[in-house]
Design a protein around this motif. Structure first.
Motif, PDB file in Angstrom:
ATOM      1  N   ARG A  23      28.755 -38.800  30.252  1.00 16.40           N
ATOM      2  CA  ARG A  23      28.466 -39.252  31.611  1.00 16.40           C
ATOM      3  C   ARG A  23      29.657 -39.992  32.187  1.00 16.40           C
ATOM      4  O   ARG A  23      30.387 -40.683  31.477  1.00 16.40           O
ATOM      5  CB  ARG A  23      27.267 -40.189  31.619  1.00 16.40           C
ATOM      6  CG  ARG A  23      25.988 -39.519  31.311  1.00 16.40           C
ATOM      7  CD  ARG A  23      24.865 -40.513  31.381  1.00 16.40           C
ATOM      8  NE  ARG A  23      23.609 -39.861  31.079  1.00 16.40           N
ATOM      9  CZ  ARG A  23      22.486 -40.492  30.881  1.00 16.40           C
ATOM     10  NH1 ARG A  23      22.445 -41.810  30.951  1.00 16.40           N
ATOM     11  NH2 ARG A  23      21.395 -39.827  30.615  1.00 16.40           N
ATOM     12  N   HIS A  24      29.837 -39.880  33.488  1.00 14.97           N
ATOM     13  CA  HIS A  24      30.897 -40.599  34.197  1.00 14.97           C
ATOM     14  C   HIS A  24      30.619 -42.094  34.103  1.00 14.97           C
ATOM     15  O   HIS A  24      29.467 -42.521  34.212  1.00 14.97           O
ATOM     16  CB  HIS A  24      30.917 -40.146  35.662  1.00 14.97           C
ATOM     17  CG  HIS A  24      32.175 -40.452  36.363  1.00 14.97           C
ATOM     18  ND1 HIS A  24      32.520 -41.726  36.747  1.00 14.97           N
ATOM     19  CD2 HIS A  24      33.202 -39.650  36.746  1.00 14.97           C
ATOM     20  CE1 HIS A  24      33.690 -41.703  37.352  1.00 14.97           C
ATOM     21  NE2 HIS A  24      34.132 -40.447  37.363  1.00 14.97           N
ATOM     22  N   CYS A  34      14.202 -38.293  40.371  1.00 14.61           N
ATOM     23  CA  CYS A  34      13.209 -38.516  39.324  1.00 14.61           C
ATOM     24  C   CYS A  34      13.549 -37.884  37.978  1.00 14.61           C
ATOM     25  O   CYS A  34      13.198 -38.424  36.956  1.00 14.61           O
ATOM     26  CB  CYS A  34      11.842 -38.033  39.792  1.00 14.61           C
ATOM     27  SG  CYS A  34      11.823 -36.355  40.381  1.00 14.61           S
ATOM     28  N   GLN A  35      14.232 -36.763  37.936  1.00 13.18           N
ATOM     29  CA  GLN A  35      14.492 -36.083  36.673  1.00 13.18           C
ATOM     30  C   GLN A  35      15.866 -36.381  36.091  1.00 13.18           C
ATOM     31  O   GLN A  35      16.062 -36.331  34.895  1.00 13.18           O
ATOM     32  CB  GLN A  35      14.367 -34.560  36.848  1.00 13.18           C
ATOM     33  CG  GLN A  35      13.009 -34.104  37.284  1.00 13.18           C
ATOM     34  CD  GLN A  35      11.967 -34.311  36.204  1.00 13.18           C
ATOM     35  OE1 GLN A  35      12.251 -34.210  35.028  1.00 13.18           O
ATOM     36  NE2 GLN A  35      10.755 -34.617  36.602  1.00 13.18           N
ATOM     37  N   GLY A  36      16.835 -36.634  36.929  1.00 13.72           N
ATOM     38  CA  GLY A  36      18.200 -36.851  36.472  1.00 13.72           C
ATOM     39  C   GLY A  36      19.145 -36.830  37.644  1.00 13.72           C
ATOM     40  O   GLY A  36      18.721 -36.953  38.789  1.00 13.72           O
ATOM     41  N   ALA A  59      20.248 -32.100  37.553  1.00 13.33           N
ATOM     42  CA  ALA A  59      19.012 -32.056  36.773  1.00 13.33           C
ATOM     43  C   ALA A  59      17.876 -32.773  37.475  1.00 13.33           C
ATOM     44  O   ALA A  59      16.940 -33.227  36.839  1.00 13.33           O
ATOM     45  CB  ALA A  59      19.249 -32.668  35.391  1.00 13.33           C
ATOM     46  N   ASP A  60      17.962 -32.905  38.773  1.00 12.62           N
ATOM     47  CA  ASP A  60      16.924 -33.615  39.505  1.00 12.62           C
ATOM     48  C   ASP A  60      15.777 -32.668  39.846  1.00 12.62           C
ATOM     49  O   ASP A  60      15.878 -31.458  39.652  1.00 12.62           O
ATOM     50  CB  ASP A  60      17.510 -34.233  40.771  1.00 12.62           C
ATOM     51  CG  ASP A  60      16.764 -35.479  41.207  1.00 12.62           C
ATOM     52  OD1 ASP A  60      15.666 -35.726  40.690  1.00 12.62           O
ATOM     53  OD2 ASP A  60      17.276 -36.205  42.066  1.00 12.62           O
ATOM     54  N   ASP A  64      18.549 -27.246  40.320  1.00 11.31           N
ATOM     55  CA  ASP A  64      18.419 -26.529  39.063  1.00 11.31           C
ATOM     56  C   ASP A  64      19.009 -27.375  37.945  1.00 11.31           C
ATOM     57  O   ASP A  64      19.903 -28.182  38.166  1.00 11.31           O
ATOM     58  CB  ASP A  64      19.164 -25.184  39.141  1.00 11.31           C
ATOM     59  CG  ASP A  64      18.501 -24.236  40.124  1.00 11.31           C
ATOM     60  OD1 ASP A  64      17.265 -24.217  40.179  1.00 11.31           O
ATOM     61  OD2 ASP A  64      19.231 -23.527  40.840  1.00 11.31           O
ATOM     62  N   ASN A  65      18.498 -27.180  36.717  1.00 12.96           N
ATOM     63  CA  ASN A  65      19.025 -27.871  35.550  1.00 12.96           C
ATOM     64  C   ASN A  65      20.264 -27.116  35.089  1.00 12.96           C
ATOM     65  O   ASN A  65      20.168 -26.075  34.445  1.00 12.96           O
ATOM     66  CB  ASN A  65      17.969 -27.916  34.447  1.00 12.96           C
ATOM     67  CG  ASN A  65      18.433 -28.701  33.252  1.00 12.96           C
ATOM     68  OD1 ASN A  65      19.276 -29.579  33.349  1.00 12.96           O
ATOM     69  ND2 ASN A  65      17.883 -28.386  32.098  1.00 12.96           N
ATOM     70  N   GLN A  66      21.443 -27.628  35.465  1.00 13.96           N
ATOM     71  CA  GLN A  66      22.677 -26.899  35.184  1.00 13.96           C
ATOM     72  C   GLN A  66      23.871 -27.842  35.172  1.00 13.96           C
ATOM     73  O   GLN A  66      23.800 -28.961  35.655  1.00 13.96           O
ATOM     74  CB  GLN A  66      22.909 -25.826  36.236  1.00 13.96           C
ATOM     75  CG  GLN A  66      23.048 -26.369  37.648  1.00 13.96           C
ATOM     76  CD  GLN A  66      23.048 -25.271  38.700  1.00 13.96           C
ATOM     77  OE1 GLN A  66      22.796 -24.119  38.406  1.00 13.96           O
ATOM     78  NE2 GLN A  66      23.347 -25.632  39.936  1.00 13.96           N
ATOM     79  N   VAL A  67      24.957 -27.347  34.595  1.00 11.96           N
ATOM     80  CA  VAL A  67      26.237 -28.034  34.645  1.00 11.96           C
ATOM     81  C   VAL A  67      27.215 -27.098  35.329  1.00 11.96           C
ATOM     82  O   VAL A  67      27.293 -25.915  34.986  1.00 11.96           O
ATOM     83  CB  VAL A  67      26.748 -28.394  33.233  1.00 11.96           C
ATOM     84  CG1 VAL A  67      28.184 -28.882  33.278  1.00 11.96           C
ATOM     85  CG2 VAL A  67      25.861 -29.457  32.598  1.00 11.96           C
TER      86      VAL A  67
END
Length: 81
Positions: A23-24, A34-36, A59-60, A64-67
């Motif tokens: 994480r930065h 709420c999710q990230g 990831a919120d 979408d849950n992605q990088v």
């Protein structure tokens, strides 16, 4: 993409497929609902070895849950499982 999603240019990967990042240190880069992290506050992942900003984690609940890796900051490599 979802209606309220955020488009970030770069290489899109599943978070489980990304290694060597952390994480930065600026917690304001990881704002979310709420999710990230939403990914709307700039690059929020850094290289664990040299601390260079390398990507954005989304990831919120409305993303979408992605990088998304910054193309100028990373070298892609592939390994056989």
């Amino acid at each position: 993409m979802r209606e309220f999603g955020v488009d970030v240019p770069g290489f899109t990967l599943h978070p489980d497929d990304v290694i060597g990042v952390d994480r930065h240190p600026d917690i304001m880069r990881s704002n979310g609902c709420c999710q990230g992290p939403s990914g709307t506050d700039g690059l929020n992942l850094v290289c664990m070895g040299c601390a260079v900003e390398v990507g954005t984690r989304q990831a919120d609940c409305y993303t979408d849950n992605q990088v998304i890796l910054e193309p100028r900051a990373v070298c892609l490599s592939f390994a056989d499982d």
